[in-house]
Design an enzyme around this catalytic site. Sequence first.
Site, PDB file in Angstrom:
ATOM      1  CG  LEU A 153      -9.658 -48.137   6.148  1.00 56.11           C
ATOM      2  CD1 LEU A 153      -9.732 -49.262   7.177  1.00 56.11           C
ATOM      3  CD2 LEU A 153      -9.983 -48.657   4.756  1.00 56.11           C
ATOM      4  CG  PHE A 258     -13.795 -33.785   2.564  1.00 56.49           C
ATOM      5  CD1 PHE A 258     -13.803 -34.119   3.906  1.00 56.49           C
ATOM      6  CD2 PHE A 258     -13.602 -34.796   1.636  1.00 56.49           C
ATOM      7  CE1 PHE A 258     -13.622 -35.430   4.323  1.00 56.49           C
ATOM      8  CE2 PHE A 258     -13.425 -36.112   2.037  1.00 56.49           C
ATOM      9  CZ  PHE A 258     -13.429 -36.422   3.383  1.00 56.49           C
ATOM     10  CG  LEU A 259     -15.477 -27.905  -1.039  1.00 58.85           C
ATOM     11  CD1 LEU A 259     -15.520 -27.351  -2.470  1.00 58.85           C
ATOM     12  CD2 LEU A 259     -14.697 -26.954  -0.133  1.00 58.85           C
ATOM     13  CB  CYS A 269      -8.680 -39.587  11.040  1.00 60.03           C
ATOM     14  SG  CYS A 269      -8.702 -41.391  10.973  1.00 60.03           S
TER      15      CYS A 269
END
Length: 441
Positions: A153, A258-259, A269
Amino acid sequence: MRIAMIGGGYVGLVSGACFAEFGVHVAIVETNPQRLHALRNGEIPIYEPGLDALVASNTQAGRLTFGDDIAHAVTGADAVFIAVGTPPRNGDGAADLQYVHAAARQIAHALTGYTVVVTKSTVPVGTSRRIAAIIRETRPDADFDVASNPEFLREGNAIGDFMRPDRVIIGLDQEKTRTDGRAEAVLRNVYNKISHTGATLLFTGIETAELTKYASNSFLAMKISFINEMADLCEKLGASVEDLADGMGLDRRIGREFLNPGPGYGGSCFPKDTLALSRIAQEAQSACRLVETTVLVNEARKAGIAGRIAALCGGSVSGKTIAVLGLTFKPETDDMRESPSLPVLHRLAEAGAVIRAYDPVAMNVARPLLPAGVIYCEDALSTAKNADALVVLTEWDEFRALVPAELAQRMKNGVVIDLRNIFDPAAIRTAGLRYDSVGRL
């Protein structure tokens, strides 16, 4: 179908509410009296878009209940999910499993018939089998199976991630499953409506499922650290990290997510899971050097941000007013855990800066974590009043809508340090402000 969810924190509350939305009867067990009181009164103790309405509707429908009696919740449940905290242990970064083990013992005493005990918490490899051993030691007569069902999540998008997941990973004792398929049948039933969305239900061995969560988060953390280092290289060479990321992301083997460069990853996390995976690998005598390096790169990144700000302020922030927009590690959450804002603001305060700060949802959560002298403002524009520099630490959408000319009118010495690359450089400079971003020309 009835399930018990042990733990009413982020994972337990979101998962329980979403299961209830799919028609499952969910009893959430929360032993913290203040949190339980809030939940019973319809107060959501965490910020997650849409969660308040989801909890309210399912509570009203009678599918979602809250209590502190594990025995009552577990009795007659088809599955019991353990969703308690596994914070990093002081000293070595390994996950602290005391709450998981305590929950296992309490569940063991409460079991009445065949039940699948499912680890939802992020736990090291071997934990689910340890849970099974605890239950057998406590109740040799218990009829149960254990499973690992890691959560994936994203804070700020947790409901969508649960209801429309990329995949659901379920780890079972594969040898037992070959002769007794009850556990798989129960969990297929639990996830029945989610499987109809087209999501893949991937059944693996228990150890594989436990390791997959750590591996996934560590890989994404490496991706973030990689693009941060590429952003630094772009600045040295006069290249554009945004175009670089687009070019890389068009490769389907890599992908664009995520770049996005920034001040470093944080949250509940990535920092915890990269440390835990490093520890797991060390104990298995199988070094994960990439993960270990990722941890070091990220810590260095966060530590260096205050120095970058000072350099852009003429070499020192002493006596200067720094406006900070965004305190959480990402938008759409009030989570301050491991947020880059924490080391940045503490270092700025130690260097003598006057800090004015604003975050849309996390002001109350942030106060006890930040330096005593921070001035908390009521909105983004008022934060910029008389500022020598304005620093963007979190990419909330409302910051993207700021008008550069209005910022310039309020600031004393106009330097905008955009650590999330949310502004148009030309628009900021046209307003007469100096502009610095990450890896852009």
